[in-house]
Enzyme design. Structure first.
Site, mmCIF file in Angstrom:
data_model
loop_
_atom_site.group_PDB
_atom_site.id
_atom_site.type_symbol
_atom_site.label_atom_id
_atom_site.label_comp_id
_atom_site.label_asym_id
_atom_site.label_seq_id
_atom_site.Cartn_x
_atom_site.Cartn_y
_atom_site.Cartn_z
ATOM 1 N N TYR A 1 42.284 42.821 32.808
ATOM 2 C CA TYR A 1 41.947 42.561 34.102
ATOM 3 C C TYR A 1 40.836 43.591 34.291
ATOM 4 O O TYR A 1 39.816 42.878 34.964
ATOM 5 C CB TYR A 1 42.991 42.871 34.862
ATOM 6 C CG TYR A 1 42.659 43.182 36.597
ATOM 7 C CD1 TYR A 1 42.955 41.868 37.453
ATOM 8 C CD2 TYR A 1 42.548 44.391 36.992
ATOM 9 C CE1 TYR A 1 42.533 42.056 38.683
ATOM 10 C CE2 TYR A 1 42.100 44.443 38.377
ATOM 11 C CZ TYR A 1 42.149 43.404 39.102
ATOM 12 O OH TYR A 1 41.894 43.378 40.469
HETATM 13 N N1 LIG Z 1 44.615 43.580 47.787
HETATM 14 C C1 LIG Z 1 44.332 44.928 47.172
HETATM 15 O O1 LIG Z 1 44.581 46.091 47.625
HETATM 16 C C2 LIG Z 1 43.060 44.883 46.196
HETATM 17 C C3 LIG Z 1 42.742 45.984 45.514
HETATM 18 C C4 LIG Z 1 41.752 45.789 44.514
HETATM 19 C C5 LIG Z 1 41.002 44.531 44.604
HETATM 20 N N2 LIG Z 1 41.305 43.564 45.233
HETATM 21 C C6 LIG Z 1 40.656 42.232 45.125
HETATM 22 O O2 LIG Z 1 40.343 41.730 46.304
HETATM 23 C C7 LIG Z 1 40.743 40.320 46.187
HETATM 24 C C8 LIG Z 1 41.833 39.629 47.068
HETATM 25 O O3 LIG Z 1 42.991 40.422 46.877
HETATM 26 P P1 LIG Z 1 44.423 39.761 47.318
HETATM 27 O O4 LIG Z 1 45.196 41.043 47.340
HETATM 28 O O5 LIG Z 1 44.158 39.352 48.827
HETATM 29 O O6 LIG Z 1 44.499 38.915 46.248
HETATM 30 P P2 LIG Z 1 45.857 37.976 46.003
HETATM 31 O O7 LIG Z 1 46.797 38.201 47.023
HETATM 32 O O8 LIG Z 1 46.150 38.216 44.444
HETATM 33 O O9 LIG Z 1 45.343 36.513 46.090
HETATM 34 C C9 LIG Z 1 44.422 36.186 45.095
HETATM 35 C C10 LIG Z 1 44.302 34.495 45.408
HETATM 36 O O10 LIG Z 1 43.851 33.964 44.122
HETATM 37 C C11 LIG Z 1 44.435 32.543 43.809
HETATM 38 N N3 LIG Z 1 44.527 32.416 42.170
HETATM 39 C C12 LIG Z 1 44.889 33.250 41.225
HETATM 40 N N4 LIG Z 1 44.755 32.635 40.142
HETATM 41 C C13 LIG Z 1 44.178 31.516 40.425
HETATM 42 C C14 LIG Z 1 43.765 30.334 39.685
HETATM 43 N N5 LIG Z 1 43.926 30.223 38.267
HETATM 44 N N6 LIG Z 1 43.154 29.203 40.333
HETATM 45 C C15 LIG Z 1 42.869 29.108 41.606
HETATM 46 N N7 LIG Z 1 43.290 30.395 42.248
HETATM 47 C C16 LIG Z 1 44.015 31.387 41.855
HETATM 48 C C17 LIG Z 1 45.804 33.005 44.251
HETATM 49 O O11 LIG Z 1 46.420 31.884 44.231
HETATM 50 P P3 LIG Z 1 48.062 31.840 44.239
HETATM 51 O O12 LIG Z 1 48.406 32.277 45.843
HETATM 52 O O13 LIG Z 1 48.656 30.323 44.075
HETATM 53 O O14 LIG Z 1 48.720 32.824 43.325
HETATM 54 C C18 LIG Z 1 45.701 33.907 45.341
HETATM 55 O O15 LIG Z 1 45.822 32.999 46.595
HETATM 56 C C19 LIG Z 1 40.790 39.838 44.772
HETATM 57 O O16 LIG Z 1 39.707 39.578 44.277
HETATM 58 C C20 LIG Z 1 41.494 41.192 44.324
HETATM 59 O O17 LIG Z 1 41.145 41.466 42.850
HETATM 60 C C21 LIG Z 1 42.298 43.600 46.321
#
Ligand SMILES: NC(=O)c1ccc[n+]([C@@H]2O[C@H](COP(=O)([O-])OP(=O)(O)OC[C@H]3O[C@@H](n4cnc5c(N)ncnc54)[C@H](OP(=O)(O)O)[C@@H]3O)[C@@H](O)[C@H]2O)c1
Length: 240
Positions: A152
């Site tokens: 990752y």
């Molecule tokens: N939340 C945090 O605290 C945090 C911290 C560090 C970085 N980030 C970054 O911020 C961004 C948003 O975070 P988040 O927590 O809202 O992310 P999240 O809840 O994990 O949502 C990511 C989305 O990406 C989709 N996805 C995953 N694999 C996929 C695939 N193969 N094809 C198409 N769509 C796919 C997921 O779909 P499904 O719903 O179907 O799984 C989900 O809706 C991400 O890039 C994450 O890495 C977040």
């Protein structure tokens, strides 16, 4: 007087959490939005009702990415921005082949943005100086590494690097920047011990929610000078 052509913002993985909040933020400002979703959550109906174009897409294969790009192109001749938000926080685990973990991480964090930036380039160009944006959502661990999420972290580091290459390629029409968050939102399943440990990793000791990243994206969209940069959104975590 001719109508101005709509220029939607494309957000990947916007069916939940940060992507979903971003989509509603733009829709509330009458900014058209196209989103990709993989899982059909009830929230997708709300996005469609609010005017978003919602496209089902799975980026697990290059064919899935190419089909999504074609569908986006069929909906619009111009894009205001692409926000690469889709992500999968997969750990190395006994029982899961290492090649599967690495392939999955590279597919979602490298193949999808790399291909979509190329395939949709013509939708971002031709509007004027600094008129369009690409924003890569990476992660603080791209800089630090991670002993439990090695693939990752490596794939997010590659995405961070794509920021500088695409900034060079697409300037001065398109600005390309990255946002590297650490903790923004907890997952529902995170227990109290995990939450406290995670909060203690930063100087600011909060999980700030979606607003901080929305505000930063708003800033990047209004800038006509900032490109090729990575913005830490981490509560001072590197200083702990
Ligand atoms: N939340 C945090 O605290 C945090 C911290 C560090 C970085 N980030 C970054 O911020 C961004 C948003 O975070 P988040 O927590 O809202 O992310 P999240 O809840 O994990 O949502 C990511 C989305 O990406 C989709 N996805 C995953 N694999 C996929 C695939 N193969 N094809 C198409 N769509 C796919 C997921 O779909 P499904 O719903 O179907 O799984 C989900 O809706 C991400 O890039 C994450 O890495 C977040």
């Amino acid at each position: 007087m001719g109508q101005t052509e709509p220029r939607p913002i494309l957000i990947t993985g916007a069916g939940r959490r940060i992507g979903l909040a971003l989509a509603h933020h733009f829709l509330n400002q009458q900014q058209p939005v196209i989103i990709s979703y993989r899982t059909h959550y009830p929230a997708i109906e709300g996005l469609c009702a609010a005017g978003a174009v919602c496209i089902e897409a799975d980026f697990a294969t290059d064919d899935g990415i190419l089909a999504f790009a074609d569908e986006v192109k069929s909906h619009t001749r111009q894009l205001r921005a692409i926000i690469h938000n889709a992500s999968c926080w997969q750990a190395e685990k006994p029982g899961t082949p290492l090649t599967d973990v690495l392939t999955t991480m590279l597919q979602i964090h490298v193949h999808a943005p790399y291909l979509l930036n190329h395939l949709l380039e013509d939708r971002l160009r031709g509007i004027g100086h600094a008129a369009s944006d690409i924003i890569h959502i990476t992660d603080y661990v791209a800089e630090r590494g991670s002993d439990k999420h090695i693939a990752y972290a490596a794939s997010k580091a590659a995405l961070d690097n794509l920021t500088r290459s695409f900034a060079r390629k697409l300037a001065p029409e398109v600005k390309v920047n990255a946002i590297a968050p650490s903790l923004l939102l907890f997952n529902e399943s995170d227990d109290a011990v995990y939450r406290q440990k995670a909060l203690n990793k930063s100087l600011m000791k909060i999980a700030p929610g979606e607003k901080e990243i929305i505000d930063l994206i708003d800033y990047l969209l209004t800038s006509c000078y900032v490109t090729g940069r990575t913005f830490g959104l981490d509560g001072g975590r590197p200083l702990r």
